[in-house]
Design an enzyme around this catalytic site. Structure first.
Site, short mmCIF file in Angstrom:
data_model
loop_
_atom_site.label_atom_id
_atom_site.label_comp_id
_atom_site.label_asym_id
_atom_site.label_seq_id
_atom_site.Cartn_x
_atom_site.Cartn_y
_atom_site.Cartn_z
CG ASP A 40 -1.68 1.26 1.27
OD1 ASP A 40 -2.23 1.92 0.52
OD2 ASP A 40 -1.87 1.68 2.42
CG ASP A 42 -1.94 7.41 1.22
OD1 ASP A 42 -0.94 7.94 0.33
OD2 ASP A 42 -3.19 7.76 0.77
#
Length: 216
Positions: A40, A42
Site C-alpha cells: 500500500d 498511504d
C-alpha cells in the site's frame, strides 16, 4: 488508474543482496520468498494521505529525497523504505514489487513516486544523480485507484500470471485484510513499513505456506 508496467513472471530462487544495502534479513537467508511483494502507499510507504495532506504542485527538493507542496510542506518515505526497495531489486534474481493503493489522488501519488529518488547505499557511493533511482522505477506493477483491494490484486494477478498464494501484501488498514480470501498473505503495518516488519511478513508467508525450509 495506473496499470501494470511489466508482465514478466518472477522467480522464487533464494536471493543474495549486496552487502552494502541494509536489507531485511529474510532477503538474504536462502529461504523461499514470495514471488510478488505488494505495498500500500498511504501510511505504509509514507506517513501521510496523499489525497488530504498534499496540495499540488509538487517540487522535488534536497536531491530528490523529499517533495515540497504548494504550502511548503515536505513529504517523503518512512526511513527504512528506500533500503527495502533497493535491496529487493538488488537480490539475484530481483524481487518483483507492486503497489495496491485505493487513493483517489492518483496523479499526486504517481508524481511523488517519480520525484522521490532512492539514494545509493554502496560504500563510497557518489552523490551523482546517475547513481540514484526513482522510487517509481522499483515497481513492476502499479495499481492506484479507489476501490476494494481485491480488485487491485485481481489486476496484478492477471498481468503477472502469479498465483495469489505467492503474494505478500503490506498495508496499514485492517479492512484490507479481505484480500486473504483470494489466498494473498496480508501483514499489517500500523506504523509503516520497516525492515523488521518486512521480515515478520515474509516469515508469516513462509509459515502459512509451509515453506520455512530451503528448497532445491
Amino acid at each position: 488508474m495506473v496499470g501494470s508496467k511489466k508482465s514478466n513472471t518472477p522467480s522464487t530462487t533464494p536471493a543474495i543482496v549486496s552487502e552494502h544495502i541494509p536489507s531485511p534479513e529474510t532477503f538474504n537467508d536462502g529461504l523461499p520468498l514470495p514471488k510478488i511483494i505488494v505495498f500500500d502507499l498511504d501510511y505504509t510507504l509514507w506517513p501521510f494521505w496523499v489525497d488530504t495532506h498534499v496540495t499540488p504542485p509538487l517540487k522535488a527538493k534536497d536531491n530528490n529525497t523529499k517533495s515540497v507542496d504548494r504550502w511548503g510542506e515536505s513529504f517523503t518515505f518512512y526511513p527504512d523504505v528506500p533500503s527495502i526497495l533497493l535491496s529487493a531489486k538488488s537480490t539475484s534474481p530481483p524481487i518483483t514489487l507492486a503497489t495496491a493503493s485505493r487513493t483517489s489522488a492518483i496523479d499526486i501519488a504517481t508524481t511523488l513516486l517519480k520525484q522521490l529518488h532512492l539514494p545509493p547505499f554502496f560504500e563510497n557511493a557518489s552523490s551523482s544523480k546517475a547513481a540514484e533511482k526513482r522510487a517509481y522505477d522499483m515497481f513492476d506493477y502499479m495499481q492506484i485507484f479507489p476501490g476494494d483491494k481485491k480488485t487491485h490484486f485481481g489486476k496484478i494477478q492477471k498481468a503477472s500470471g502469479v498465483e495469489y498464494d505467492e503474494m505478500l501484501f503490506f498495508d496499514d488498514e485492517r479492512r484490507n485484510r479481505n484480500v486473504e480470501s483470494l489466498g494473498v498473505v496480508y501483514w499489517e503495518v500500523p506504523s509503516g513499513v520497516t525492515r523488521a516488519e518486512v521480515d515478520k511478513g515474509v516469515r508469516e508467508w513462509r509459515r502459512r505456506k509451509g515453506r520455512a525450509q530451503k528448497e532445491n
